[in-house]
Motif scaffolding. Structure first.
Motif, PDB file in Angstrom:
ATOM      1  N   HIS A  50      42.007 -15.789 -22.076  1.00 45.78           N
ATOM      2  CA  HIS A  50      41.728 -14.996 -23.282  1.00 45.78           C
ATOM      3  C   HIS A  50      40.245 -14.647 -23.296  1.00 45.78           C
ATOM      4  O   HIS A  50      39.409 -15.485 -22.955  1.00 45.78           O
ATOM      5  CB  HIS A  50      42.081 -15.785 -24.544  1.00 45.78           C
ATOM      6  N   THR A  64      44.050 -10.665 -23.873  1.00 43.68           N
ATOM      7  CA  THR A  64      44.513 -11.627 -22.876  1.00 43.68           C
ATOM      8  C   THR A  64      44.723 -10.919 -21.549  1.00 43.68           C
ATOM      9  O   THR A  64      45.192  -9.774 -21.507  1.00 43.68           O
ATOM     10  CB  THR A  64      45.826 -12.285 -23.326  1.00 43.68           C
ATOM     11  N   SER A 177      38.350 -18.160 -22.922  1.00 40.65           N
ATOM     12  CA  SER A 177      38.999 -19.392 -23.374  1.00 40.65           C
ATOM     13  C   SER A 177      40.458 -19.405 -22.943  1.00 40.65           C
ATOM     14  O   SER A 177      40.972 -18.420 -22.406  1.00 40.65           O
ATOM     15  CB  SER A 177      38.896 -19.515 -24.898  1.00 40.65           C
ATOM     16  N   ASP A 178      41.111 -20.530 -23.209  1.00 45.57           N
ATOM     17  CA  ASP A 178      42.552 -20.680 -22.940  1.00 45.57           C
ATOM     18  C   ASP A 178      42.920 -20.319 -21.508  1.00 45.57           C
ATOM     19  O   ASP A 178      43.924 -19.642 -21.262  1.00 45.57           O
ATOM     20  CB  ASP A 178      43.373 -19.831 -23.918  1.00 45.57           C
ATOM     21  N   LYS A 180      44.541 -20.755 -18.058  1.00 46.83           N
ATOM     22  CA  LYS A 180      45.686 -21.477 -17.504  1.00 46.83           C
ATOM     23  C   LYS A 180      45.886 -21.044 -16.053  1.00 46.83           C
ATOM     24  O   LYS A 180      45.873 -19.854 -15.756  1.00 46.83           O
ATOM     25  CB  LYS A 180      46.946 -21.190 -18.324  1.00 46.83           C
TER      26      LYS A 180
END
Length: 205
Positions: A50, A64, A177-178, A180
């Motif tokens: 993000h 995103t 951020s976030d 994965k």
């Protein structure tokens, strides 16, 4: 293509290249760490992150990004784009239309062509801090486009935390951020035609 996605993509690609001859140990370490991060973000296992940028009074957005090798998808408040490495679809929310390009056409990313990196045009350095590892690129004399870029990597997992870009006297920081890594399936990058069958379609070469 979203401007922020252009910045992030070009920045990682530039630093993902192998170290050039005659670099200092510090510069070589900077490239090595970025190569590791590049492989995590753009490898075949896939990734998601993000981003958020706020240039007060000028530009504000967040969204995103998903990537897997040469495939990608991004989503923000204005656009959704799918790239399956064959065809690129960009859905424009406000106009309720889908613009279709060949995935390898420069026409779909006119903004990106203005900021292509040549890794030899920059010097590299790394600085250890309590926040993480700061990697800095500085353009050599006479280089146009991005003059300086500074990225913060998390010490534990090498994930990107932020990217600060300088274009002339203009600065902006992209917060990330976030993040994965892995678990990204190919169907994510396929354009869901049935969901957009009532949109206007514009086909480009």
């Amino acid at each position: 293509m979203n401007k922020v996605l252009v910045f992030i993509s070009l920045f990682w690609i530039a630093l993902g290249l192998q170290a050039q001859e005659h670099e200092t140990p510090n510069a070589q370490q900077a490239r090595r760490l970025f190569n590791e991060t590049f492989q995590m973000i753009y490898g075949e296992q896939g990734s998601q992150l993000h981003y958020k940028v706020n240039i007060i009074g000028i530009y504000k957005t967040e969204g995103t990004i998903w990537t897997k090798g040469k495939k990608s998808k991004f989503m923000d408040e204005k656009y959704i784009a799918w790239n399956d490495d064959v065809t690129y679809y960009r859905y424009e929310r406000k106009k309720n239309r889908v613009v279709v390009y060949d995935a390898h056409s420069d026409e779909r990313d006119k903004y990106a062509t203005k900021f292509k990196f040549n890794p030899d045009n920059y010097t590299y350095s790394i600085k250890d801090s309590k926040e993480g590892y700061y990697i800095t690129l500085k353009a050599k004399k006479g280089v146009s486009g991005i003059k300086e870029a500074r990225c913060l990597l998390d010490k534990k997992n090498r994930y990107p935390v932020s990217v600060r870009i300088k274009l002339g006297i203009f600065h902006t920081t992209i917060k990330i951020s976030d993040v994965k890594i892995g678990g990204i399936t190919d169907d994510l990058f396929e354009f869901p035609k049935e969901q957009y069958r009532n949109c206007k379609f514009v086909y480009k070469n």
